[in-house]
Design a protein around this motif. Structure first.
Motif, PDB file in Angstrom:
ATOM      1  N   ASP A 185      29.194  55.939  42.293  1.00 37.88           N
ATOM      2  CA  ASP A 185      30.435  56.278  43.085  1.00 37.88           C
ATOM      3  C   ASP A 185      30.971  55.701  44.188  1.00 37.88           C
ATOM      4  O   ASP A 185      31.581  54.986  45.011  1.00 37.88           O
ATOM      5  CB  ASP A 185      31.724  57.620  42.667  1.00 37.88           C
TER       6      ASP A 185
ATOM      7  N   ALA B  68      30.174  51.957  44.273  1.00 40.02           N
ATOM      8  CA  ALA B  68      30.690  51.274  43.697  1.00 40.02           C
ATOM      9  C   ALA B  68      32.294  51.010  44.477  1.00 40.02           C
ATOM     10  O   ALA B  68      33.475  49.871  44.325  1.00 40.02           O
ATOM     11  CB  ALA B  68      31.646  51.962  42.186  1.00 40.02           C
TER      12      ALA B  68
ATOM     13  N   LEU C 284      24.204  45.058  38.246  1.00 38.93           N
ATOM     14  CA  LEU C 284      24.326  46.510  37.510  1.00 38.93           C
ATOM     15  C   LEU C 284      23.096  46.516  36.557  1.00 38.93           C
ATOM     16  O   LEU C 284      23.570  45.873  35.264  1.00 38.93           O
ATOM     17  CB  LEU C 284      25.617  46.626  37.399  1.00 38.93           C
TER      18      LEU C 284
ATOM     19  N   HIS D 122      26.681  43.050  34.356  1.00 37.86           N
ATOM     20  CA  HIS D 122      26.353  44.374  33.947  1.00 37.86           C
ATOM     21  C   HIS D 122      25.532  44.518  32.924  1.00 37.86           C
ATOM     22  O   HIS D 122      25.413  43.322  31.711  1.00 37.86           O
ATOM     23  CB  HIS D 122      27.818  45.345  33.067  1.00 37.86           C
TER      24      HIS D 122
ATOM     25  N   TRP E 281      34.116  49.619  39.415  1.00 39.68           N
ATOM     26  CA  TRP E 281      33.978  48.155  40.891  1.00 39.68           C
ATOM     27  C   TRP E 281      35.004  47.707  39.482  1.00 39.68           C
ATOM     28  O   TRP E 281      35.656  47.320  40.967  1.00 39.68           O
ATOM     29  CB  TRP E 281      32.948  48.033  39.990  1.00 39.68           C
TER      30      TRP E 281
ATOM     31  N   PHE F 239      29.951  53.327  36.933  1.00 43.30           N
ATOM     32  CA  PHE F 239      29.833  51.574  38.133  1.00 43.30           C
ATOM     33  C   PHE F 239      30.621  50.370  37.687  1.00 43.30           C
ATOM     34  O   PHE F 239      31.807  50.469  38.678  1.00 43.30           O
ATOM     35  CB  PHE F 239      28.522  51.552  38.485  1.00 43.30           C
TER      36      PHE F 239
END
Length: 229
Positions: free
Chosen positions: A223, A226, A106, A8, A31, A27
């Motif tokens: 959403d 994820a 991400l 991330h 996740w 996210f």
């Protein structure tokens, strides 16, 4: 469910009130809840803890490695000529390892001056070491199965058909970069939130409903991704 790894990255220069940070956090939270305790998670704030810009020694080492062809990463250090090249590789290797071992990347990417932030560009330059994402035995692309989620946030409107579409050097750049890195087109997912400055830029006043609609759609897209990846 098998163990999965999420890398991330946030690149907004705003520590608070950042739309991109809010969406990437949304996210990541979903996740991690979905993948459970076996999931591995690595976070980097490219603004608060910037990646050092590459220097001449990085280029020299990269050119030398490129002439050798794809190499195991552990062999690159043996090519370093002097402490400057050794330092550049020591700064680069951990970031490359993180990207290579991630199942999903991400990326929070707000638009600044029509393109990506300096923090994100420094990370891109640092991880883009020649041959680092090719199998040294087969030449196959090591990131072919890696999923990338780009959360692109823009203060104005740059989508298809808008007057400023031609000024978007953010998403075309990121699509080209990740494609060249070996990310399959079907694994590159882009979520956009536009007109985020409609409330404070006079030229955008009156577009607040469109901004709210764009943000809501971005949240839904986050959403859904994820729940899928």
């Amino acid at each position: 469910m098998t163990s999965a790894t999420l890398l991330h990255l946030d690149s907004s220069i705003s520590p608070a009130g950042s739309v991109s940070r809010a969406l990437t956090d949304r996210f990541a939270t979903a996740w991690r809840a979905r993948h459970g305790r076996t999931a591995r998670y690595r976070y980097r704030d490219l603004s608060a803890d910037p990646v050092p810009a590459v220097r001449a020694a990085y280029d020299a080492l990269g050119r030398r490695a490129e002439r050798k062809g794809p190499l195991p990463l552990q062999d690159v250090a043996t090519l370093a000529d002097g402490p400057d090249e050794t330092r550049e590789w020591a700064l680069s290797r951990p970031l490359i390892d993180e990207l290579r071992t991630a199942d999903t990347l991400l990326l929070g990417s707000p638009m600044y001056n029509f393109t990506v932030s300096t923090g994100l560009k420094a990370w891109i330059d640092r991880v883009s070491f020649p041959g680092a994402y090719l199998d040294p035995d087969t030449g196959e692309r090591l990131l072919r199965d890696t999923r990338v989620v780009v959360v692109a946030v823009r203060g104005g409107g740059y989508g298809p058909g808008t007057p400023r579409e031609h000024l978007d050097f953010q998403l075309p750049y990121l699509r080209a970069y990740f494609g060249n890195l070996g990310i399959a087109a079907e694994h590159l997912h882009v979520v956009t939130a536009e007109l985020t400055r409609a409330a404070d830029v006079p030229a955008l006043n009156g577009l607040e409903p469109l901004a709210a609609e764009s943000l809501a759609a971005a949240g839904t897209a986050v959403d859904e991704l994820a729940a899928l990846l």
